[in-house]
Design a protein around this motif. Structure first.
Motif, PDB file in Angstrom:
ATOM      1  N   ARG A 148       6.847  -5.771   7.138  1.00 40.93           N
ATOM      2  CA  ARG A 148       5.425  -5.462   7.204  1.00 40.93           C
ATOM      3  C   ARG A 148       5.148  -4.212   6.377  1.00 40.93           C
ATOM      4  O   ARG A 148       5.905  -3.249   6.401  1.00 40.93           O
ATOM      5  N   GLY A 149       4.042  -4.219   5.646  1.00 39.26           N
ATOM      6  CA  GLY A 149       3.662  -3.070   4.843  1.00 39.26           C
ATOM      7  C   GLY A 149       3.219  -3.476   3.458  1.00 39.26           C
ATOM      8  O   GLY A 149       2.856  -4.635   3.221  1.00 39.26           O
ATOM      9  N   THR A 150       3.215  -2.527   2.540  1.00 38.42           N
ATOM     10  CA  THR A 150       2.772  -2.767   1.162  1.00 38.42           C
ATOM     11  C   THR A 150       3.925  -2.496   0.205  1.00 38.42           C
ATOM     12  O   THR A 150       4.578  -1.455   0.292  1.00 38.42           O
ATOM     13  N   ARG A 151       4.133  -3.442  -0.683  1.00 37.37           N
ATOM     14  CA  ARG A 151       5.171  -3.295  -1.712  1.00 37.37           C
ATOM     15  C   ARG A 151       4.493  -3.193  -3.064  1.00 37.37           C
ATOM     16  O   ARG A 151       3.790  -4.105  -3.490  1.00 37.37           O
ATOM     17  N   SER A 179      11.005   2.749   1.336  1.00 34.69           N
ATOM     18  CA  SER A 179      12.087   2.645   0.359  1.00 34.69           C
ATOM     19  C   SER A 179      11.525   2.774  -1.046  1.00 34.69           C
ATOM     20  O   SER A 179      10.331   2.561  -1.279  1.00 34.69           O
ATOM     21  N   MET A 180      12.425   3.131  -1.989  1.00 32.96           N
ATOM     22  CA  MET A 180      12.014   3.285  -3.383  1.00 32.96           C
ATOM     23  C   MET A 180      13.198   2.894  -4.263  1.00 32.96           C
ATOM     24  O   MET A 180      14.304   3.426  -4.090  1.00 32.96           O
ATOM     25  N   VAL A 181      12.977   1.967  -5.175  1.00 32.04           N
ATOM     26  CA  VAL A 181      14.055   1.477  -6.038  1.00 32.04           C
ATOM     27  C   VAL A 181      13.573   1.471  -7.492  1.00 32.04           C
ATOM     28  O   VAL A 181      12.499   0.944  -7.788  1.00 32.04           O
ATOM     29  N   ARG A 182      14.378   2.067  -8.372  1.00 31.00           N
ATOM     30  CA  ARG A 182      14.071   2.052  -9.802  1.00 31.00           C
ATOM     31  C   ARG A 182      14.986   1.047 -10.489  1.00 31.00           C
ATOM     32  O   ARG A 182      16.190   1.038 -10.281  1.00 31.00           O
ATOM     33  N   ARG A 195       8.046   0.698  -1.195  1.00 24.82           N
ATOM     34  CA  ARG A 195       7.578   0.034   0.026  1.00 24.82           C
ATOM     35  C   ARG A 195       6.957   1.080   0.956  1.00 24.82           C
ATOM     36  O   ARG A 195       7.604   2.072   1.313  1.00 24.82           O
ATOM     37  N   LEU A 196       5.686   0.883   1.307  1.00 24.29           N
ATOM     38  CA  LEU A 196       4.936   1.801   2.154  1.00 24.29           C
ATOM     39  C   LEU A 196       4.687   1.178   3.518  1.00 24.29           C
ATOM     40  O   LEU A 196       4.494  -0.039   3.630  1.00 24.29           O
ATOM     41  N   ILE A 219       2.103  -6.459  -3.107  1.00 27.67           N
ATOM     42  CA  ILE A 219       2.333  -7.463  -2.063  1.00 27.67           C
ATOM     43  C   ILE A 219       2.109  -6.802  -0.716  1.00 27.67           C
ATOM     44  O   ILE A 219       2.748  -5.815  -0.394  1.00 27.67           O
ATOM     45  N   VAL A 220       1.166  -7.355   0.031  1.00 28.47           N
ATOM     46  CA  VAL A 220       0.872  -6.823   1.376  1.00 28.47           C
ATOM     47  C   VAL A 220       1.313  -7.861   2.390  1.00 28.47           C
ATOM     48  O   VAL A 220       0.879  -9.013   2.339  1.00 28.47           O
TER      49      VAL A 220
END
Length: 222
Positions: A148-151, A179-182, A195-196, A219-220
């Motif tokens: 669940r959340g916003t990507r 999370s945060m991915v580069r 991802r928030l 993407i929500v």
């Protein structure tokens, strides 16, 4: 993320003295392709379905491998053999420590073209197994595909100031970065996936765009 966070603990295993027939029925019932062989908790080998076919007297190739049962004559042959009789000699056992990172497990699986790795502890005892499926689930979690959340996917320059600018924007909102991915993309700017922990992201996205960031996708998931 470490292997112990994503492995399957206490997988099905067998011992050198286990009856081959008992092991075969376990593999059929649980749809197992391979089973670790443990001696006093330590890994000494791995049995696969191919190893059953390596015994010519069993003649399993002409039997229905889909069935859980065999004719009485075959059952008797299976009951006389022990796992130690069919385990391959001089196996190259590839394992990974429970405190290794999952990217190390992914590299071992790919380099050796195998689908699963026994996981050991400091004493060499097997404590779990990690498979390609476990790594896929971890990857999906990191990217927040099923959470669940916003990507958000952003195209960014390879500049140390990028994260400072983005952090300043996000600090205006009462949200948590899950999370945060580069990811590097050949011939294009890098992709930053964030991802928030919010589904109300419209104002956040507008401010991110106003700060000069290119938002490639949103993407929500409720």
């Amino acid at each position: 993320m470490k292997v112990k966070d994503r492995m399957t603990p206490k997988p099905y295993a067998t011992t050198p003295d286990t009856c081959v027939g008992e092991l075969w029925h376990l593999m059929q019932e649980k749809s197992l392709q391979r089973v670790p062989v443990l001696d006093r908790g330590k890994l000494i080998g791995i049995i696969t379905r191919r190893d059953f076919n390596a015994r010519p007297e069993l003649d399993l190739k002409r039997s229905s491998l889909a069935t859980r049962f065999f004719p009485e004559e075959m059952e008797q042959k299976l009951s006389k053999l022990r796992v130690r009789d069919i385990i391959p000699l001089n196996q190259q056992l590839i394992t990974i420590h429970q405190d290794a990172f999952i990217e190390q497990a992914a590299k071992l699986l790919r380099d050796n073209r195998i689908s699963g790795l026994p996981v050991i502890d400091d004493e060499g005892r097997m404590v779990g197994i990690i498979t390609q499926s476990d790594l896929s689930d971890a990857f999906l979690y990191i990217l927040g595909v099923n959470c669940r959340g916003t990507r958000l996917s952003l195209r960014i320059d390879d500049d140390a100031q990028v994260l400072l600018r983005l952090g300043e924007v996000l600090s205006h909102f009462d949200i948590k970065i899950e999370s945060m991915v580069r990811m590097e993309v050949k011939g294009e700017k890098s992709l930053l996936i964030i991802r928030l922990d919010t589904v109300d992201s419209r104002s956040i996205i507008e401010e991110i765009k106003a700060a000069g960031f290119k938002v490639e996708s949103v993407i929500v998931k409720q």
